[in-house]
Design a protein around this motif. Structure first.
Motif, PDB file in Angstrom:
ATOM      1  N   LEU A  59       4.424  36.270  58.027  1.00 35.53           N
ATOM      2  CA  LEU A  59       4.007  37.583  57.524  1.00 35.53           C
ATOM      3  C   LEU A  59       5.204  38.514  57.380  1.00 35.53           C
ATOM      4  CD1 LEU A  59       1.722  39.625  56.827  1.00 35.53           C
ATOM      5  CD2 LEU A  59       1.708  40.232  59.257  1.00 35.53           C
ATOM      6  N   GLU A  60       6.129  38.465  58.320  1.00 36.58           N
ATOM      7  CA  GLU A  60       7.299  39.342  58.261  1.00 36.58           C
ATOM      8  C   GLU A  60       8.068  39.153  56.957  1.00 36.58           C
ATOM      9  OE1 GLU A  60      11.265  40.512  60.925  1.00 36.58           O
ATOM     10  OE2 GLU A  60      10.073  38.723  61.410  1.00 36.58           O
ATOM     11  N   ASN A  61       8.207  37.898  56.520  1.00 36.50           N
ATOM     12  CA  ASN A  61       8.912  37.620  55.269  1.00 36.50           C
ATOM     13  C   ASN A  61       8.117  38.106  54.063  1.00 36.50           C
ATOM     14  OD1 ASN A  61      10.796  36.436  56.881  1.00 36.50           O
ATOM     15  ND2 ASN A  61      10.405  34.343  56.231  1.00 36.50           N
ATOM     16  N   LEU A  62       6.792  37.941  54.112  1.00 39.02           N
ATOM     17  CA  LEU A  62       5.942  38.385  53.008  1.00 39.02           C
ATOM     18  C   LEU A  62       6.006  39.898  52.843  1.00 39.02           C
ATOM     19  CD1 LEU A  62       2.826  36.142  53.825  1.00 39.02           C
ATOM     20  CD2 LEU A  62       4.484  35.771  51.993  1.00 39.02           C
ATOM     21  N   VAL A  63       5.925  40.614  53.960  1.00 42.59           N
ATOM     22  CA  VAL A  63       5.978  42.071  53.920  1.00 42.59           C
ATOM     23  C   VAL A  63       7.369  42.545  53.504  1.00 42.59           C
ATOM     24  CG1 VAL A  63       5.846  44.174  55.316  1.00 42.59           C
ATOM     25  CG2 VAL A  63       4.111  42.391  55.578  1.00 42.59           C
ATOM     26  N   ALA A  64       8.403  41.931  54.069  1.00 40.61           N
ATOM     27  CA  ALA A  64       9.773  42.322  53.737  1.00 40.61           C
ATOM     28  C   ALA A  64      10.048  42.138  52.248  1.00 40.61           C
ATOM     29  CB  ALA A  64      10.766  41.510  54.562  1.00 40.61           C
ATOM     30  N   TYR A  65       9.486  41.095  51.661  1.00 37.26           N
ATOM     31  CA  TYR A  65       9.655  40.864  50.232  1.00 37.26           C
ATOM     32  C   TYR A  65       9.066  42.027  49.423  1.00 37.26           C
ATOM     33  CZ  TYR A  65       8.926  38.830  45.605  1.00 37.26           C
ATOM     34  OH  TYR A  65       8.908  38.612  44.250  1.00 37.26           O
ATOM     35  N   GLN A  66       7.861  42.472  49.807  1.00 35.97           N
ATOM     36  CA  GLN A  66       7.235  43.578  49.089  1.00 35.97           C
ATOM     37  C   GLN A  66       8.009  44.878  49.271  1.00 35.97           C
ATOM     38  OE1 GLN A  66       5.027  43.307  46.842  1.00 35.97           O
ATOM     39  NE2 GLN A  66       4.724  41.139  47.252  1.00 35.97           N
ATOM     40  N   ILE A  67       8.490  45.112  50.473  1.00 36.74           N
ATOM     41  CA  ILE A  67       9.261  46.339  50.714  1.00 36.74           C
ATOM     42  C   ILE A  67      10.526  46.337  49.860  1.00 36.74           C
ATOM     43  CG2 ILE A  67      10.673  47.530  52.454  1.00 36.74           C
ATOM     44  CD1 ILE A  67       8.486  46.856  54.483  1.00 36.74           C
ATOM     45  N   ASN A  68      11.148  45.182  49.724  1.00 42.70           N
ATOM     46  CA  ASN A  68      12.342  45.096  48.892  1.00 42.70           C
ATOM     47  C   ASN A  68      12.002  45.335  47.425  1.00 42.70           C
ATOM     48  OD1 ASN A  68      14.251  43.014  47.163  1.00 42.70           O
ATOM     49  ND2 ASN A  68      15.358  44.149  48.730  1.00 42.70           N
ATOM     50  N   ARG A  69      10.917  44.730  46.952  1.00 44.56           N
ATOM     51  CA  ARG A  69      10.542  44.856  45.535  1.00 44.56           C
ATOM     52  C   ARG A  69      10.064  46.253  45.177  1.00 44.56           C
ATOM     53  NH1 ARG A  69      11.175  40.625  41.733  1.00 44.56           N
ATOM     54  NH2 ARG A  69       9.044  40.765  40.976  1.00 44.56           N
ATOM     55  N   GLU A  70       9.228  46.826  46.043  1.00 49.31           N
ATOM     56  CA  GLU A  70       8.581  48.096  45.712  1.00 49.31           C
ATOM     57  C   GLU A  70       9.380  49.312  46.181  1.00 49.31           C
ATOM     58  OE1 GLU A  70       5.907  47.821  43.946  1.00 49.31           O
ATOM     59  OE2 GLU A  70       5.347  45.729  44.307  1.00 49.31           O
ATOM     60  N   VAL A  71      10.106  49.154  47.283  1.00 56.29           N
ATOM     61  CA  VAL A  71      10.786  50.289  47.900  1.00 56.29           C
ATOM     62  C   VAL A  71      12.302  50.183  47.765  1.00 56.29           C
ATOM     63  CG1 VAL A  71      10.973  51.670  50.016  1.00 56.29           C
ATOM     64  CG2 VAL A  71       8.871  50.432  49.527  1.00 56.29           C
ATOM     65  N   GLY A  72      12.804  48.962  47.601  1.00 61.01           N
ATOM     66  CA  GLY A  72      14.237  48.773  47.435  1.00 61.01           C
ATOM     67  C   GLY A  72      15.022  48.729  48.722  1.00 61.01           C
ATOM     68  N   LEU A  73      14.338  48.500  49.847  1.00 59.50           N
ATOM     69  CA  LEU A  73      15.016  48.454  51.143  1.00 59.50           C
ATOM     70  C   LEU A  73      15.080  47.019  51.673  1.00 59.50           C
ATOM     71  CD1 LEU A  73      13.466  51.590  52.895  1.00 59.50           C
ATOM     72  CD2 LEU A  73      15.748  51.373  51.884  1.00 59.50           C
ATOM     73  N   PRO A  74      16.134  46.675  52.404  1.00 62.94           N
ATOM     74  CA  PRO A  74      16.251  45.324  52.951  1.00 62.94           C
ATOM     75  C   PRO A  74      15.391  45.140  54.196  1.00 62.94           C
ATOM     76  CG  PRO A  74      18.148  46.635  53.592  1.00 62.94           C
ATOM     77  CD  PRO A  74      17.334  47.490  52.659  1.00 62.94           C
ATOM     78  N   LYS A  75      15.291  43.897  54.628  1.00 61.62           N
ATOM     79  CA  LYS A  75      14.457  43.539  55.771  1.00 61.62           C
ATOM     80  C   LYS A  75      14.884  44.251  57.050  1.00 61.62           C
ATOM     81  CE  LYS A  75      12.729  39.358  58.086  1.00 61.62           C
ATOM     82  NZ  LYS A  75      12.804  37.867  58.111  1.00 61.62           N
ATOM     83  N   LYS A  76      16.177  44.542  57.185  1.00 61.31           N
ATOM     84  CA  LYS A  76      16.672  45.165  58.417  1.00 61.31           C
ATOM     85  C   LYS A  76      16.112  46.574  58.624  1.00 61.31           C
ATOM     86  CE  LYS A  76      21.003  46.861  56.342  1.00 61.31           C
ATOM     87  NZ  LYS A  76      20.680  48.289  56.434  1.00 61.31           N
ATOM     88  N   ASP A  77      15.613  47.210  57.552  1.00 62.60           N
ATOM     89  CA  ASP A  77      15.035  48.551  57.680  1.00 62.60           C
ATOM     90  C   ASP A  77      13.563  48.516  58.089  1.00 62.60           C
ATOM     91  OD1 ASP A  77      17.257  50.203  57.110  1.00 62.60           O
ATOM     92  OD2 ASP A  77      17.101  49.685  54.994  1.00 62.60           O
ATOM     93  N   LEU A  78      13.010  47.325  58.246  1.00 58.14           N
ATOM     94  CA  LEU A  78      11.648  47.153  58.753  1.00 58.14           C
ATOM     95  C   LEU A  78      11.726  47.089  60.273  1.00 58.14           C
ATOM     96  CD1 LEU A  78       8.622  46.484  58.330  1.00 58.14           C
ATOM     97  CD2 LEU A  78       9.292  44.100  58.030  1.00 58.14           C
ATOM     98  N   ILE A  79      11.397  48.191  60.948  1.00 58.03           N
ATOM     99  CA  ILE A  79      11.623  48.263  62.395  1.00 58.03           C
ATOM    100  C   ILE A  79      10.352  48.059  63.215  1.00 58.03           C
ATOM    101  CG2 ILE A  79      13.689  49.675  62.202  1.00 58.03           C
ATOM    102  CD1 ILE A  79      11.995  52.132  62.800  1.00 58.03           C
ATOM    103  N   GLU A  80       9.201  48.048  62.553  1.00 57.26           N
ATOM    104  CA  GLU A  80       7.943  47.796  63.270  1.00 57.26           C
ATOM    105  C   GLU A  80       6.950  47.160  62.303  1.00 57.26           C
ATOM    106  OE1 GLU A  80       4.469  50.220  65.756  1.00 57.26           O
ATOM    107  OE2 GLU A  80       6.416  51.174  65.411  1.00 57.26           O
ATOM    108  N   LEU A  81       6.197  46.171  62.775  1.00 57.41           N
ATOM    109  CA  LEU A  81       5.227  45.470  61.930  1.00 57.41           C
ATOM    110  C   LEU A  81       4.028  45.061  62.767  1.00 57.41           C
ATOM    111  CD1 LEU A  81       4.282  43.959  59.350  1.00 57.41           C
ATOM    112  CD2 LEU A  81       5.684  42.025  60.093  1.00 57.41           C
ATOM    113  N   ASN A  82       2.832  45.435  62.298  1.00 51.65           N
ATOM    114  CA  ASN A  82       1.585  45.003  62.934  1.00 51.65           C
ATOM    115  C   ASN A  82       0.658  44.427  61.872  1.00 51.65           C
ATOM    116  OD1 ASN A  82       2.224  45.966  65.582  1.00 51.65           O
ATOM    117  ND2 ASN A  82       1.807  48.041  64.870  1.00 51.65           N
ATOM    118  N   PHE A  83      -0.037  43.362  62.224  1.00 48.90           N
ATOM    119  CA  PHE A  83      -1.024  42.746  61.328  1.00 48.90           C
ATOM    120  C   PHE A  83      -2.380  43.362  61.589  1.00 48.90           C
ATOM    121  CE2 PHE A  83      -3.887  38.926  60.607  1.00 48.90           C
ATOM    122  CZ  PHE A  83      -3.931  39.099  59.226  1.00 48.90           C
ATOM    123  N   ASN A  84      -2.989  43.960  60.554  1.00 47.93           N
ATOM    124  CA  ASN A  84      -4.281  44.631  60.718  1.00 47.93           C
ATOM    125  C   ASN A  84      -5.480  43.735  60.428  1.00 47.93           C
ATOM    126  OD1 ASN A  84      -2.964  46.998  61.378  1.00 47.93           O
ATOM    127  ND2 ASN A  84      -2.992  47.789  59.283  1.00 47.93           N
ATOM    128  N   GLY A  85      -5.302  42.703  59.594  1.00 49.21           N
ATOM    129  CA  GLY A  85      -6.415  41.822  59.251  1.00 49.21           C
ATOM    130  C   GLY A  85      -6.338  41.402  57.793  1.00 49.21           C
TER     131      GLY A  85
END
Length: 375
Positions: free
Chosen positions: A233-259
Protein backbone atom coordinates in the motif's frame (compact mmCIF):
# COMPACT_ATOMS: atom_id res chain seq x y z
CA UNK A 1 -29.86 -3.66 0.38
CA UNK A 2 -32.21 -1.70 -1.89
CA UNK A 3 -30.12 -1.94 -5.05
CA UNK A 4 -30.58 -5.26 -6.82
CA UNK A 5 -28.23 -7.23 -9.06
CA UNK A 6 -25.04 -6.27 -7.30
CA UNK A 7 -21.84 -7.45 -8.92
CA UNK A 8 -20.11 -8.05 -5.58
CA UNK A 9 -22.80 -9.20 -3.13
CA UNK A 10 -20.20 -10.01 -0.45
CA UNK A 11 -19.58 -6.29 0.04
CA UNK A 12 -23.09 -5.25 0.98
CA UNK A 13 -23.69 -6.83 4.37
CA UNK A 14 -25.40 -4.70 7.01
CA UNK A 15 -22.27 -4.62 9.16
CA UNK A 16 -20.53 -2.42 6.59
CA UNK A 17 -20.96 1.34 6.21
CA UNK A 18 -23.63 1.67 3.53
CA UNK A 19 -24.00 5.28 2.35
CA UNK A 20 -26.40 6.51 -0.37
CA UNK A 21 -23.83 6.08 -3.14
CA UNK A 22 -20.95 4.05 -1.65
CA UNK A 23 -20.46 1.04 0.58
CA UNK A 24 -17.29 1.08 2.66
CA UNK A 25 -15.72 -1.86 4.46
CA UNK A 26 -13.88 -0.20 7.32
CA UNK A 27 -10.56 -1.50 8.56
CA UNK A 28 -11.33 -0.56 12.17
CA UNK A 29 -12.77 -3.90 13.20
CA UNK A 30 -11.79 -6.10 10.26
CA UNK A 31 -8.58 -7.68 9.09
CA UNK A 32 -8.60 -6.33 5.54
CA UNK A 33 -5.32 -6.51 3.68
CA UNK A 34 -4.26 -3.35 1.90
CA UNK A 35 -1.76 -4.49 -0.73
CA UNK A 36 -2.22 -5.47 -4.36
CA UNK A 37 -1.38 -9.08 -5.19
CA UNK A 38 -0.98 -9.87 -8.89
CA UNK A 39 -2.67 -13.17 -9.81
CA UNK A 40 -3.87 -15.09 -12.86
CA UNK A 41 -7.52 -15.58 -13.77
CA UNK A 42 -8.98 -17.21 -16.88
CA UNK A 43 -12.73 -16.73 -16.49
CA UNK A 44 -12.65 -13.08 -17.53
CA UNK A 45 -12.92 -10.82 -20.56
CA UNK A 46 -9.86 -11.33 -22.82
CA UNK A 47 -8.05 -13.77 -20.47
CA UNK A 48 -4.81 -13.82 -22.49
CA UNK A 49 -4.47 -10.04 -22.15
CA UNK A 50 -5.45 -10.26 -18.47
CA UNK A 51 -2.51 -12.55 -17.71
CA UNK A 52 0.16 -11.37 -20.14
CA UNK A 53 1.72 -7.91 -20.20
CA UNK A 54 2.73 -8.09 -23.86
CA UNK A 55 -0.82 -8.99 -24.89
CA UNK A 56 -2.26 -6.28 -22.61
CA UNK A 57 -0.11 -3.68 -24.39
CA UNK A 58 -1.22 -4.96 -27.78
CA UNK A 59 -4.88 -4.80 -26.75
CA UNK A 60 -4.33 -1.20 -25.68
CA UNK A 61 -2.87 -0.35 -29.09
CA UNK A 62 -5.78 -1.92 -30.95
CA UNK A 63 -8.30 -0.11 -28.78
CA UNK A 64 -6.46 3.15 -29.53
CA UNK A 65 -6.96 2.41 -33.22
CA UNK A 66 -10.65 1.72 -32.61
CA UNK A 67 -10.93 5.04 -30.79
CA UNK A 68 -9.41 6.86 -33.77
CA UNK A 69 -11.53 4.96 -36.29
CA UNK A 70 -14.68 5.73 -34.31
CA UNK A 71 -14.47 9.29 -35.69
CA UNK A 72 -15.68 7.91 -39.01
CA UNK A 73 -19.41 8.15 -39.62
CA UNK A 74 -20.99 4.71 -39.87
CA UNK A 75 -18.01 2.94 -38.28
CA UNK A 76 -18.90 -0.21 -36.34
CA UNK A 77 -17.06 -3.07 -34.69
CA UNK A 78 -19.16 -5.64 -36.52
CA UNK A 79 -18.27 -4.23 -39.95
CA UNK A 80 -14.60 -3.54 -39.19
CA UNK A 81 -13.83 -6.79 -37.39
CA UNK A 82 -15.99 -9.66 -38.76
CA UNK A 83 -16.00 -12.56 -36.32
CA UNK A 84 -13.73 -10.46 -34.10
CA UNK A 85 -10.66 -11.91 -35.84
CA UNK A 86 -8.38 -9.13 -34.59
CA UNK A 87 -9.40 -9.82 -30.98
CA UNK A 88 -9.15 -13.62 -30.97
CA UNK A 89 -5.47 -13.35 -29.99
CA UNK A 90 -6.52 -12.05 -26.57
CA UNK A 91 -8.57 -15.12 -25.74
CA UNK A 92 -12.29 -15.19 -26.39
CA UNK A 93 -14.03 -17.85 -24.36
CA UNK A 94 -16.33 -20.31 -26.21
CA UNK A 95 -19.81 -18.90 -26.74
CA UNK A 96 -18.87 -15.34 -25.75
CA UNK A 97 -18.30 -13.63 -29.13
CA UNK A 98 -21.67 -11.87 -29.12
CA UNK A 99 -21.00 -10.51 -25.62
CA UNK A 100 -17.50 -9.37 -26.55
CA UNK A 101 -18.83 -7.66 -29.68
CA UNK A 102 -21.46 -5.87 -27.57
CA UNK A 103 -18.79 -4.66 -25.12
CA UNK A 104 -16.59 -3.38 -27.93
CA UNK A 105 -19.61 -1.62 -29.45
CA UNK A 106 -20.19 0.04 -26.09
CA UNK A 107 -16.54 1.08 -26.15
CA UNK A 108 -17.10 2.85 -29.47
CA UNK A 109 -20.08 4.64 -27.92
CA UNK A 110 -17.94 5.81 -25.00
CA UNK A 111 -15.21 7.09 -27.34
CA UNK A 112 -17.75 9.17 -29.24
CA UNK A 113 -19.47 10.45 -26.10
CA UNK A 114 -16.24 11.55 -24.42
CA UNK A 115 -14.96 13.16 -27.61
CA UNK A 116 -18.19 15.10 -28.05
CA UNK A 117 -18.03 16.27 -24.43
CA UNK A 118 -14.32 17.17 -24.88
CA UNK A 119 -13.34 15.05 -21.89
CA UNK A 120 -9.99 13.30 -21.62
CA UNK A 121 -10.33 9.56 -22.23
CA UNK A 122 -8.17 6.72 -23.51
CA UNK A 123 -7.70 2.92 -23.33
CA UNK A 124 -4.72 2.89 -20.98
CA UNK A 125 -3.66 -0.24 -19.15
CA UNK A 126 -4.91 -0.66 -15.59
CA UNK A 127 -5.06 -3.39 -13.02
CA UNK A 128 -8.40 -5.21 -12.81
CA UNK A 129 -9.97 -6.30 -9.53
CA UNK A 130 -10.28 -10.06 -9.11
CA UNK A 131 -11.14 -10.64 -5.44
CA UNK A 132 -10.24 -9.92 -1.84
CA UNK A 133 -7.55 -12.42 -0.85
CA UNK A 134 -5.64 -13.28 2.30
CA UNK A 135 -2.47 -11.57 1.09
CA UNK A 136 -4.04 -8.54 -0.53
CA UNK A 137 -6.52 -7.28 -3.08
CA UNK A 138 -5.99 -9.68 -5.97
CA UNK A 139 -5.64 -8.06 -9.39
CA UNK A 140 -5.07 -9.06 -13.00
CA UNK A 141 -4.32 -6.82 -15.99
CA UNK A 142 -7.15 -4.73 -17.42
CA UNK A 143 -7.85 -1.70 -19.56
CA UNK A 144 -9.52 1.66 -18.95
CA UNK A 145 -11.38 1.41 -22.26
CA UNK A 146 -13.03 -1.90 -21.40
CA UNK A 147 -13.71 -0.52 -17.92
CA UNK A 148 -15.68 2.32 -19.49
CA UNK A 149 -17.49 -0.10 -21.81
CA UNK A 150 -18.53 -2.38 -18.96
CA UNK A 151 -18.60 -0.86 -15.47
CA UNK A 152 -19.23 2.77 -16.50
CA UNK A 153 -21.87 1.84 -19.07
CA UNK A 154 -23.50 -0.49 -16.55
CA UNK A 155 -23.88 2.46 -14.17
CA UNK A 156 -25.99 4.17 -16.83
CA UNK A 157 -28.11 1.17 -17.75
CA UNK A 158 -29.33 -1.35 -15.12
CA UNK A 159 -30.54 -3.74 -17.85
CA UNK A 160 -27.06 -3.86 -19.37
CA UNK A 161 -25.56 -4.43 -15.94
CA UNK A 162 -27.99 -7.25 -15.19
CA UNK A 163 -27.27 -8.79 -18.60
CA UNK A 164 -23.49 -8.81 -18.12
CA UNK A 165 -23.83 -10.32 -14.64
CA UNK A 166 -26.10 -13.07 -15.96
CA UNK A 167 -23.90 -13.85 -18.94
CA UNK A 168 -20.83 -13.90 -16.74
CA UNK A 169 -22.43 -16.48 -14.48
CA UNK A 170 -23.71 -18.56 -17.41
CA UNK A 171 -20.67 -18.50 -19.69
CA UNK A 172 -17.71 -17.90 -17.37
CA UNK A 173 -18.95 -19.14 -14.00
CA UNK A 174 -18.00 -15.68 -12.74
CA UNK A 175 -20.64 -12.96 -12.25
CA UNK A 176 -17.99 -10.23 -12.59
CA UNK A 177 -16.21 -11.93 -15.51
CA UNK A 178 -17.34 -9.48 -18.19
CA UNK A 179 -16.66 -6.39 -16.05
CA UNK A 180 -13.33 -4.58 -15.87
CA UNK A 181 -12.95 -2.86 -12.51
CA UNK A 182 -9.65 -1.00 -12.01
CA UNK A 183 -9.01 -0.58 -8.27
CA UNK A 184 -7.89 2.93 -7.44
CA UNK A 185 -6.09 4.52 -4.51
CA UNK A 186 -7.85 7.23 -2.54
CA UNK A 187 -5.71 8.96 0.08
CA UNK A 188 -6.71 11.80 2.38
CA UNK A 189 -3.74 14.18 2.58
CA UNK A 190 -2.96 16.39 5.56
CA UNK A 191 -0.32 19.11 5.30
CA UNK A 192 2.34 19.64 7.96
CA UNK A 193 0.54 22.83 9.06
CA UNK A 194 -2.71 21.01 9.75
CA UNK A 195 -4.90 21.31 6.63
CA UNK A 196 -6.85 18.61 4.79
CA UNK A 197 -6.27 19.11 1.06
CA UNK A 198 -9.14 18.72 -1.39
CA UNK A 199 -9.21 19.06 -5.17
CA UNK A 200 -11.91 20.24 -7.50
CA UNK A 201 -11.26 17.98 -10.47
CA UNK A 202 -10.58 19.15 -13.96
CA UNK A 203 -12.39 18.09 -17.16
CA UNK A 204 -12.08 14.35 -16.61
CA UNK A 205 -14.02 11.48 -18.15
CA UNK A 206 -15.60 10.71 -14.77
CA UNK A 207 -17.00 13.05 -12.11
CA UNK A 208 -16.21 16.27 -13.94
CA UNK A 209 -15.57 19.27 -11.62
CA UNK A 210 -16.34 17.33 -8.44
CA UNK A 211 -14.45 17.31 -5.13
CA UNK A 212 -11.92 14.58 -4.46
CA UNK A 213 -8.95 13.86 -2.24
CA UNK A 214 -5.82 15.07 -3.99
CA UNK A 215 -3.93 11.74 -4.00
CA UNK A 216 -6.40 9.58 -5.90
CA UNK A 217 -6.09 7.57 -9.07
CA UNK A 218 -4.96 4.38 -10.79
CA UNK A 219 -1.61 2.66 -11.14
CA UNK A 220 -1.18 3.49 -14.80
CA UNK A 221 2.59 3.52 -15.22
CA UNK A 222 4.70 0.89 -16.99
CA UNK A 223 5.98 -0.94 -13.91
CA UNK A 224 3.53 -3.82 -13.88
CA UNK A 225 3.99 -6.71 -11.51
CA UNK A 226 3.98 -10.34 -12.56
CA UNK A 227 1.78 -13.06 -11.10
CA UNK A 228 2.68 -13.65 -7.46
CA UNK A 229 4.06 -10.16 -6.88
CA UNK A 230 2.76 -8.15 -3.93
CA UNK A 231 2.68 -4.35 -4.23
CA UNK A 232 2.59 -2.68 -0.77
CA UNK A 233 0.00 0.00 0.00
CA UNK A 234 2.83 2.42 0.81
CA UNK A 235 4.13 2.13 -2.76
CA UNK A 236 0.64 2.52 -4.25
CA UNK A 237 -0.05 5.66 -2.22
CA UNK A 238 3.42 7.10 -2.82
CA UNK A 239 2.91 6.66 -6.56
CA UNK A 240 -0.30 8.71 -6.45
CA UNK A 241 1.28 11.42 -4.32
CA UNK A 242 4.10 11.70 -6.84
CA UNK A 243 1.73 11.83 -9.82
CA UNK A 244 -0.90 14.15 -8.37
CA UNK A 245 1.11 16.24 -5.91
CA UNK A 246 4.65 16.03 -7.29
CA UNK A 247 6.27 14.99 -4.01
CA UNK A 248 8.61 12.02 -3.47
CA UNK A 249 7.98 9.10 -1.15
CA UNK A 250 10.24 10.55 1.56
CA UNK A 251 7.69 13.35 2.15
CA UNK A 252 5.08 10.75 3.17
CA UNK A 253 5.57 10.79 6.95
CA UNK A 254 2.41 9.01 8.11
CA UNK A 255 0.14 6.42 6.47
CA UNK A 256 -2.96 4.61 7.75
CA UNK A 257 -5.21 2.18 5.88
CA UNK A 258 -8.88 3.08 6.34
CA UNK A 259 -10.52 0.25 4.35
CA UNK A 260 -12.01 -0.30 0.90
CA UNK A 261 -15.06 1.11 -0.83
CA UNK A 262 -17.41 0.07 -3.62
CA UNK A 263 -19.28 2.75 -5.55
CA UNK A 264 -22.84 1.66 -4.82
CA UNK A 265 -25.05 2.24 -1.80
CA UNK A 266 -28.62 2.18 -0.50
CA UNK A 267 -30.24 4.86 -2.67
CA UNK A 268 -32.17 3.02 -5.38
CA UNK A 269 -31.94 6.08 -7.66
CA UNK A 270 -28.14 5.84 -7.68
CA UNK A 271 -27.05 2.78 -9.63
CA UNK A 272 -23.31 3.11 -8.97
CA UNK A 273 -20.45 1.47 -10.81
CA UNK A 274 -19.39 -0.70 -7.85
CA UNK A 275 -15.86 0.42 -8.62
CA UNK A 276 -13.40 -0.58 -5.89
CA UNK A 277 -10.99 1.82 -4.17
CA UNK A 278 -8.44 1.51 -1.37
CA UNK A 279 -9.00 4.17 1.30
CA UNK A 280 -6.07 5.66 3.19
CA UNK A 281 -4.97 8.65 5.28
CA UNK A 282 -1.58 10.30 4.81
CA UNK A 283 0.35 13.17 6.34
CA UNK A 284 2.90 15.02 4.24
CA UNK A 285 6.05 16.78 5.41
CA UNK A 286 5.08 19.98 3.57
CA UNK A 287 2.91 23.02 4.28
CA UNK A 288 -0.14 23.96 2.20
CA UNK A 289 1.84 26.58 0.30
CA UNK A 290 4.68 24.15 -0.41
CA UNK A 291 2.24 21.50 -1.63
CA UNK A 292 0.41 24.01 -3.84
CA UNK A 293 3.72 25.01 -5.42
CA UNK A 294 4.71 21.37 -5.98
CA UNK A 295 1.37 20.54 -7.59
CA UNK A 296 1.97 23.08 -10.35
CA UNK A 297 4.53 20.75 -11.93
CA UNK A 298 3.03 17.37 -11.00
CA UNK A 299 2.34 15.07 -13.98
CA UNK A 300 -1.38 14.96 -13.23
CA UNK A 301 -1.76 18.55 -12.04
CA UNK A 302 -4.38 19.09 -14.77
CA UNK A 303 -6.82 17.06 -12.66
CA UNK A 304 -6.81 19.73 -9.95
CA UNK A 305 -8.79 22.68 -11.19
CA UNK A 306 -8.94 24.17 -7.70
CA UNK A 307 -7.10 23.27 -4.50
CA UNK A 308 -8.96 23.69 -1.21
CA UNK A 309 -7.26 23.53 2.18
CA UNK A 310 -9.64 22.92 5.09
CA UNK A 311 -8.35 23.28 8.67
CA UNK A 312 -8.38 19.81 10.22
CA UNK A 313 -10.68 21.07 13.00
CA UNK A 314 -13.22 22.22 10.40
CA UNK A 315 -13.32 19.09 8.26
CA UNK A 316 -16.51 17.75 9.87
CA UNK A 317 -18.33 20.97 9.03
CA UNK A 318 -16.99 20.86 5.47
CA UNK A 319 -18.23 17.28 5.06
CA UNK A 320 -21.73 18.25 6.16
CA UNK A 321 -21.90 21.32 3.92
CA UNK A 322 -20.80 19.49 0.79
CA UNK A 323 -22.61 16.17 1.29
CA UNK A 324 -25.93 17.13 -0.31
CA UNK A 325 -25.90 18.29 -3.93
CA UNK A 326 -29.54 19.42 -3.65
CA UNK A 327 -28.38 22.37 -1.57
CA UNK A 328 -26.11 25.27 -2.41
CA UNK A 329 -22.57 24.34 -1.50
CA UNK A 330 -21.17 26.21 1.48
CA UNK A 331 -17.59 26.81 2.50
CA UNK A 332 -16.24 26.86 6.02
CA UNK A 333 -14.43 29.75 7.65
CA UNK A 334 -10.69 30.15 7.04
CA UNK A 335 -10.64 27.85 4.03
CA UNK A 336 -7.66 28.43 1.76
CA UNK A 337 -8.02 28.27 -2.01
CA UNK A 338 -5.45 27.86 -4.74
CA UNK A 339 -5.51 27.86 -8.54
CA UNK A 340 -8.81 28.93 -10.19
CA UNK A 341 -10.84 30.47 -7.39
CA UNK A 342 -14.12 30.87 -9.27
CA UNK A 343 -14.68 27.17 -10.00
CA UNK A 344 -17.92 25.73 -8.64
CA UNK A 345 -18.21 22.01 -7.86
CA UNK A 346 -20.14 19.78 -10.21
CA UNK A 347 -22.72 17.06 -9.64
CA UNK A 348 -23.28 13.60 -11.03
CA UNK A 349 -26.24 11.17 -11.14
CA UNK A 350 -24.15 8.58 -9.26
CA UNK A 351 -23.31 10.90 -6.38
CA UNK A 352 -25.50 12.27 -3.60
CA UNK A 353 -22.97 15.02 -2.86
CA UNK A 354 -20.58 17.41 -4.56
CA UNK A 355 -17.95 14.70 -4.18
CA UNK A 356 -16.62 11.78 -6.11
CA UNK A 357 -18.48 9.35 -3.82
CA UNK A 358 -15.47 7.32 -2.67
CA UNK A 359 -13.61 10.50 -1.74
CA UNK A 360 -16.32 11.57 0.67
CA UNK A 361 -16.71 8.01 1.98
CA UNK A 362 -13.02 7.98 2.88
CA UNK A 363 -13.47 11.15 4.96
CA UNK A 364 -16.56 9.64 6.61
CA UNK A 365 -14.71 6.44 7.50
CA UNK A 366 -11.72 8.42 8.77
CA UNK A 367 -13.67 10.99 10.84
CA UNK A 368 -16.52 8.60 11.74
CA UNK A 369 -18.90 11.52 11.06
CA UNK A 370 -21.74 10.33 8.84
CA UNK A 371 -23.87 13.18 7.42
CA UNK A 372 -26.39 10.62 6.14
CA UNK A 373 -27.10 9.03 9.51
CA UNK A 374 -30.62 10.51 9.56
CA UNK A 375 -31.18 10.45 5.78
Amino acid sequence: MINENMIYPFAYSKENLILPDVTAISNYNKNITSNFKVVKSDNVLFPDAANNLKAAKKLKDILKNVQEDSKEEGYSIKAKYPELKKFEQFGIQPGTKDIVELILTKYVEVCREKRKAKLGFGPGMQYNFSKLGNEGIEVILGNYGTFAATLLKAAENPDYKKFLIGQGERLLGNRQGFFVNPPAINAICESSDGYILIANRGPTAEYDRMYHNIAAGHQDDKKWGKAGDIIPLENLVAYQINREVGLPKKDLIELNFNGIAFSAGYDERIIGTEKIELLAYTKLNKTVDEIAESMKTAKHSWETRQLLAVPKGKINEFIKKTSDARKDVGYVARIKKRFNLDVQPGTDPNSKSYWVPVGLSNLIVWTRVNPYILD
